[in-house]
Design an enzyme around this catalytic site. Structure first.
Site, PDB file in Angstrom:
ATOM      1  N   ASP A 161      16.544   4.140 -28.692  1.00 37.46           N
ATOM      2  CA  ASP A 161      15.917   5.433 -28.980  1.00 37.46           C
ATOM      3  C   ASP A 161      15.230   5.461 -30.342  1.00 37.46           C
ATOM      4  OD1 ASP A 161      18.544   5.269 -30.117  1.00 37.46           O
ATOM      5  OD2 ASP A 161      18.559   7.444 -30.388  1.00 37.46           O
ATOM      6  N   GLU A 217      21.269   6.474 -30.510  1.00 37.01           N
ATOM      7  CA  GLU A 217      21.848   6.174 -31.818  1.00 37.01           C
ATOM      8  C   GLU A 217      21.405   7.182 -32.865  1.00 37.01           C
ATOM      9  OE1 GLU A 217      22.247   4.283 -35.817  1.00 37.01           O
ATOM     10  OE2 GLU A 217      20.428   4.996 -34.855  1.00 37.01           O
TER      11      GLU A 217
END
Lengths: 366, 366
Positions: B77, B135
């Site tokens: 991400d 994350e």
């Protein structure tokens, strides 16, 4: 509505009439229904007075050819309800929104209009009764401001009394108010490496602490002690929910109440040094106070002849609007100022009746 | 997509592959498209590795019977776009969201998978490649957290490397983080009579100033200097637009980054005295750090055998998640950590290739 019902807009006694007025909601900007009731009652019960409307404000005036004209003002609006919208009578105490601030005052004004109509020969002064809108919101909406702008002749006079909550004291003059918004910039960075940025809240911290620690003075004017104040009313820095960003913005809003011997420029000069360190400072609001004018003949006639106790008005009121136009003014009305704008707002029968008696005596119909 | 197009998901060279990965949006919670591309490419080009999915995370593992297993992790991400969603190549510099954080790292992991498939006999260790989701958002969404909870065997290993931006340094261990929300109560009153109330912002002022003035320490662990920090990240008091009310509430959020030799309980004990005066204090977030473990044989094999420079990791990373499970871990990846999460994020061809070469050499396929 018929006489005898619990909420009786035809009530003759002040306490019953106040109760009826409390039952008509009139939050700021929504005073039209109450203004219509006031207008209709005046036309029915005090038809010899001239009655005019400006927006949702109603102005009733005698034209008796007296030497002096006294303006008595009461605002129609209330702050928003706080679980207290429905009036509740317990013995001689009326609870509810607007009971003290200031529907007790409005009832007094309506009754004075009726007495001036019924016995005009007794009147010592010509009288202007101003029922006005939007006192509890931003100044640009204020009904008196609008009338002074559009129809200033309606508020002409030699002396004004605002029926603010004073518990039947004379509250003389009023303090000025100035509100500043100080802005602090910063630079964002990750909080694991804050030295790469600049924390706007940290930059504001010293100014916030300085403002919080400031001890305001008490200034004596005409023998009255005006207790000044300085309050941080808002602080907003960083981003809600963002815990890993060094904030790049912090805003501090601080309000100053200053004694009426000072101008807004004086107050500005007093507060600016305390804001040193801010990147920018904007003045959000600035209104001069009003001197107590206790030595003015009309003021002393009201205070001394009626034997009323005097104290300074600490909050800003519309007396400053009259004072700035050369019309000496003071605050006098029923109700405890400490409970204004609280859910527990109330007024007593005695408080309303005593304030009425004082004003009626001053006007000459008492 | 055919070879030769500007954005080429079949690219063999790391820089071209990174560019292609940047062109696939993968903001946190929206990594599914990128996860599918990773999964398909692994199945096509590294079919001898076992490939499994947990949520939008993909885990590829060799099963070569080596003595030790190394886990290499990279998150799929990115933070939200900031005008930098479209990749832009200028010579050997790739600009764009996720270029450094951490699609360069993902390209390296994909290439390692392909080499491990092509030449398994060269591998010195068994290798687990973890491409994981979420994350950059709250820990409860973290892909590694989910895999450790649901399929912990997929992350079993003797040593872990997170491909965090370190500019090809070893960033050892990581600092812990603890975030407090302190609340200050007050009592509302009209600002003309503030002594009738209690100003919550004024009550908070001393604590804010104390936090802002606090000088954090630098703590040496395994010879590495962990520079701690304490940052007020949010302050919110009073009511927007209400300048005549003494505020009855003020909230202060403060974040502490602490050296990995301290536990969250240690950090709590360090910060609490600074919050003295608050009416309540809540811990919003608390994560232990990770010791650098430089004397651990696997860590020193990575650092010393490859001759890499070492510095401490100041921000919290998923190395702490491995460390808390007894798996020594460090941060090592391409890209400059200072420009993570900025609009100007970029990565150089050389940075990606050098990081790849180091990891390939460690694994044995370089």
């Amino acid at each position: 509505m018929t006489t005898g019902s619990v909420v009786d807009l035809d009530a003759v006694d002040l306490f019953g009439l106040t109760t009826a007025l409390v039952a008509v909601p009139s939050e700021s900007h929504q005073e039209a229904a109450l203004a219509r009731i006031v207008d209709e009652r005046l036309r029915l019960r005090a038809p010899t007075l001239s009655i005019e409307a400006v927006g949702a404000s109603v102005i009733a005036r005698t034209h008796l050819g007296r030497d002096r004209r006294v303006v008595l003002g009461g605002h129609l609006d209330t702050v928003p309800a706080n679980g207290n919208a429905v009036p509740r009578v317990e013995g001689d105490v009326l609870h509810g929104l607007g009971s003290a601030d200031m529907k007790g005052g409005l009832a007094i004004l309506l009754r004075l209009a009726e007495e001036l109509h019924a016995e005009p020969e007794r009147a010592r002064h010509d009288v202007t009764l101003a029922f006005y809108e939007c006192e509890e919101v931003a100044d640009r909406f204020n009904g008196l401001r609008r009338i002074f702008e559009e129809r200033p002749e309606l508020l002409d006079g030699d002396f004004a009394v605002l029926l603010e909550l004073t518990d039947a004291w004379v509250e003389a003059g009023c303090q000025g108010v100035i509100v500043f918004e100080a802005h602090f910039d910063g630079e964002r960075a990750h909080t694991a490496r804050p030295w790469m940025g600049r924390n706007a809240i940290h930059r504001a911290a010293e100014v916030i602490a300085r403002l919080a620690a400031h001890e305001s003075e008490t200034v004596v004017v005409d023998g009255l002690e005006y207790r000044e104040s300085l309050q941080v009313v808002r602080v907003d820095g960083g981003i809600a929910g963002k815990h890993n960003v060094v904030p790049d913005s912090c805003t501090v809003v601080v309000g100053r109440r200053f004694a009426p011997c000072y101008s807004p420029a004086d107050a500005d000069a007093q507060v600016r040094p305390l804001l040193e360190g801010a990147d920018s400072v904007e003045v959000l609001q600035s209104q001069p106070g009003a001197l107590p004018n206790l030595t003015n003949p009309l003021v002393s006639a009201f205070v001394d002849d009626l034997g009323l106790p005097v104290r300074p008005k600490l909050g800003w009121t519309d007396v400053a609007r009259f004072a700035s136009r050369g019309i000496p003014a003071l605050n006098f009305g029923p109700g405890d100022p400490e409970i204004a704008h609280t859910a527990g707002e109330q007024v007593t029968r005695d408080s309303i009746e005593r304030a009425y008696a004082t004003l009626a005596r001053f006007v000459g119909v008492g």
